[in-house]
Write a protein that holds these residues in place. Structure first.
Motif, PDB file in Angstrom:
ATOM      1  N   SER A 119       0.805  -1.186   0.158  1.00 48.63           N
ATOM      2  CA  SER A 119      -0.109  -0.003  -0.130  1.00 48.63           C
ATOM      3  C   SER A 119       0.995   1.343  -0.049  1.00 48.63           C
ATOM      4  N   GLU A 140      -1.356   4.802  -0.298  1.00 51.42           N
ATOM      5  CA  GLU A 140      -2.554   4.720  -0.021  1.00 51.42           C
ATOM      6  C   GLU A 140      -2.698   3.935   1.209  1.00 51.42           C
ATOM      7  N   ILE A 142      -4.414   1.586   4.035  1.00 45.40           N
ATOM      8  CA  ILE A 142      -5.022   0.085   4.219  1.00 45.40           C
ATOM      9  C   ILE A 142      -6.337   0.273   4.905  1.00 45.40           C
ATOM     10  N   LYS A 145      -9.787  -0.839   3.514  1.00 48.02           N
ATOM     11  CA  LYS A 145      -9.439  -1.974   2.627  1.00 48.02           C
ATOM     12  C   LYS A 145     -10.009  -3.236   3.320  1.00 48.02           C
ATOM     13  N   THR A 146     -10.389  -4.464   2.485  1.00 55.43           N
ATOM     14  CA  THR A 146     -10.921  -5.668   2.845  1.00 55.43           C
ATOM     15  C   THR A 146      -9.878  -6.662   2.698  1.00 55.43           C
ATOM     16  N   MET A 168      -9.366  -2.006   8.899  1.00 55.54           N
ATOM     17  CA  MET A 168      -9.893  -2.835   7.768  1.00 55.54           C
ATOM     18  C   MET A 168     -10.851  -3.570   7.880  1.00 55.54           C
ATOM     19  N   ASP A 200      -9.091  -6.768  -1.117  1.00 55.20           N
ATOM     20  CA  ASP A 200      -7.893  -6.170  -1.517  1.00 55.20           C
ATOM     21  C   ASP A 200      -6.779  -7.049  -1.391  1.00 55.20           C
ATOM     22  N   LYS A 225      -9.686  -9.202  -7.856  1.00 58.20           N
ATOM     23  CA  LYS A 225      -9.182  -7.834  -8.292  1.00 58.20           C
ATOM     24  C   LYS A 225      -8.172  -7.577  -9.023  1.00 58.20           C
ATOM     25  N   SER A 227      -6.160  -5.311  -8.455  1.00 59.01           N
ATOM     26  CA  SER A 227      -5.720  -4.413  -7.456  1.00 59.01           C
ATOM     27  C   SER A 227      -5.421  -5.487  -6.174  1.00 59.01           C
ATOM     28  N   ALA A 228      -5.372  -6.582  -6.375  1.00 61.32           N
ATOM     29  CA  ALA A 228      -5.495  -7.564  -5.162  1.00 61.32           C
ATOM     30  C   ALA A 228      -4.108  -7.973  -4.898  1.00 61.32           C
TER      31      ALA A 228
END
Length: 322
Positions: A119, A140, A142, A145-146, A168, A200, A225, A227-228
C-alpha cells in the motif's frame, strides 16, 4: 503413557531445548538428536516413548516413518504448527500434537508488513532510491480495505485482530464456520470464489491437506480484483504457482508476498524470482529469536499433562491436519 517416559529432543538447536527440559522435568531421561539420519537408530536404541521434533532440514529426508510407525513412540510433539511432513498416521498407535500459536503473532506481523509494503509502494520507492530518482510513487491507506483470511486458526485470528485494529474490513473462511469477534463475516470453503472478488488482500493461513492443495488456483486468480495482493504464509502447494505466474504475467493481480513454496529451497531458475511485484522470503516469516524456546516450553507444559495422565493440548487429527 508412563510417568517417566524416555524423551528425544529432535532439533538442530538442542542446547536450549535441553536446558528447558532439565529445568522443568529434571528426573526424565532426555536424549538430543541433531540429524534426520540418526533419529531412527536412536529411537530404537533408547526405546523412546516421546519425541519432540522440528522439521529443520526440509521435508524430503524427514524421518516420518521412524516417528509414526515406531513400536515404542506413543507421542510425537511437532515444534511448529504444520504436520503435513508426517503424512498420515494411525491415531490409535501414536498421538501427534503441534505448537499451534507459537508464531501466530509473528506471522500476523509479517502479513501486516506485507500489506503496508504494497500500500505504501515501498519496493517502488526503493527502486527509485537506488536510481537516485526524486519523485514518483503513490501511497494509499489500508484503512477501509478488505482482507480475506483463508484459514481462521490461531494465525488467521491474529491476522484478523491486527487488520481490524488498522481499520480494515475482515472476511474469513474456515472449515467449520462460527462467529468470531475480530472477523466481520465467517464463511465455509464453498464461499471462496465469491469472497475473493471482494478482497484487496488475500491471506493464506491454511495447512496443506488434500482439501487445500491447489486451493488458490486459476479460478481463484480469475476472480480476484486487478488491485488484489496475495500473501501466502501457509504451506507450499496451497497456491498453484503456475496459476500465480500466469496471473502476474497477465497483470490480473497487483502482486504477492510469498514465504512458502512447493519446492524449497526455491530453485534459482524458478520464474517467481523474476517479478518486481513479488516479495520472496525463504520460509522465515515465523522464525524469530526465541520461537524455539517458546515452542519447547509449550512442549514441557504438555509433557507435564502427559505424565499426569491428563488430556494433551493441540492434538492434531490426521484427517483434518490440525
Amino acid at each position: 503413557m508412563s510417568p517417566r517416559p524416555t524423551v528425544i529432543l529432535h532439533t538442530d538447536k538442542p542446547a536450549g531445548a535441553l536446558a528447558v527440559l532439565v529445568e522443568t522435568h529434571p528426573d526424565l531421561p532426555v536424549h538430543p538428536c541433531e540429524s534426520y539420519a540418526a533419529l531412527p537408530e536412536l529411537i530404537e536404541r533408547v526405546a523412546a516413548e516421546v519425541v519432540y521434533s522440528i522439521r529443520f532440514d526440509g521435508t524430503p529426508r524427514y524421518p516420518r516413518q521412524a516417528l509414526v510407525e515406531s513400536p515404542t513412540v506413543k507421542w510425537v510433539s511437532i515444534g511448529g504448527s504444520g504436520t503435513d511432513h508426517l503424512g498420515r498416521w494411525d491415531p490409535t498407535r501414536v498421538t501427534v500434537t503441534n505448537s499451534a500459536g507459537v508464531a501466530a503473532g509473528m506471522l500476523a506481523e509479517y502479513v501486516l508488513g506485507a500489506m503496508l509494503s504494497f500500500s505504501l509502494d515501498l519496493r517502488g520507492f526503493e527502486r527509485r532510491q537506488q536510481a537516485r530518482q526524486w519523485g514518483g510513487g503513490r501511497v494509499e491507506p489500508i484503512e477501509g480495505k478488505t482482507v480475506l483470511i483463508i484459514g481462521l486458526g490461531k494465525t488467521g485470528e491474529a491476522v484478523a485482530k491486527r487488520a481490524q485494529a488498522m481499520g480494515m474490513h475482515t472476511l474469513g473462511i474456515r472449515a467449520r464456520p462460527k462467529p468470531m469477534p475480530c472477523v466481520e463475516e465467517v464463511h465455509g470453503p464453498d464461499a471462496l470464489l465469491p469472497l475473493i472478488g471482494r478482497a484487496d488482500f488475500i491471506v493464506c493461513c491454511v495447512p496443506l491437506l488434500s482439501s487445500t492443495r491447489g486451493l488458490v488456483g486459476e479460478a481463484a486468480f480469475a476472480a480476484m480484483k486487478p488491485s488484489a495482493v496475495l500473501i501466502d504464509i501457509s504451506r507450499g502447494g496451497v497456491v498453484e504457482e503456475a496459476a500465480l505466474s500466469a496471473a502476474l504475467d497477465a497483470k490480473r493481480i497487483k502482486g504477492a508476498a510469498l514465504d512458502v513454496f512447493a519446492t524449497e529451497p526455491l530453485p534459482p531458475e524458478h520464474p517467481l524470482w523474476g517479478y518486481d511485484n513479488v516479495a520472496i522470503t525463504p520460509h522465515r516469516a515465523a522464525v524469530y529469536d526465541g520461537w524455539d524456546i517458546k515452542s519447547v516450553r509449550m512442549f514441557a507444559d504438555n509433557l507435564k499433562r502427559y505424565r499426569n495422565g491428563e488430556p494433551l493440548e493441540n492434538v492434531v487429527s490426521p484427517e483434518r491436519g490440525y
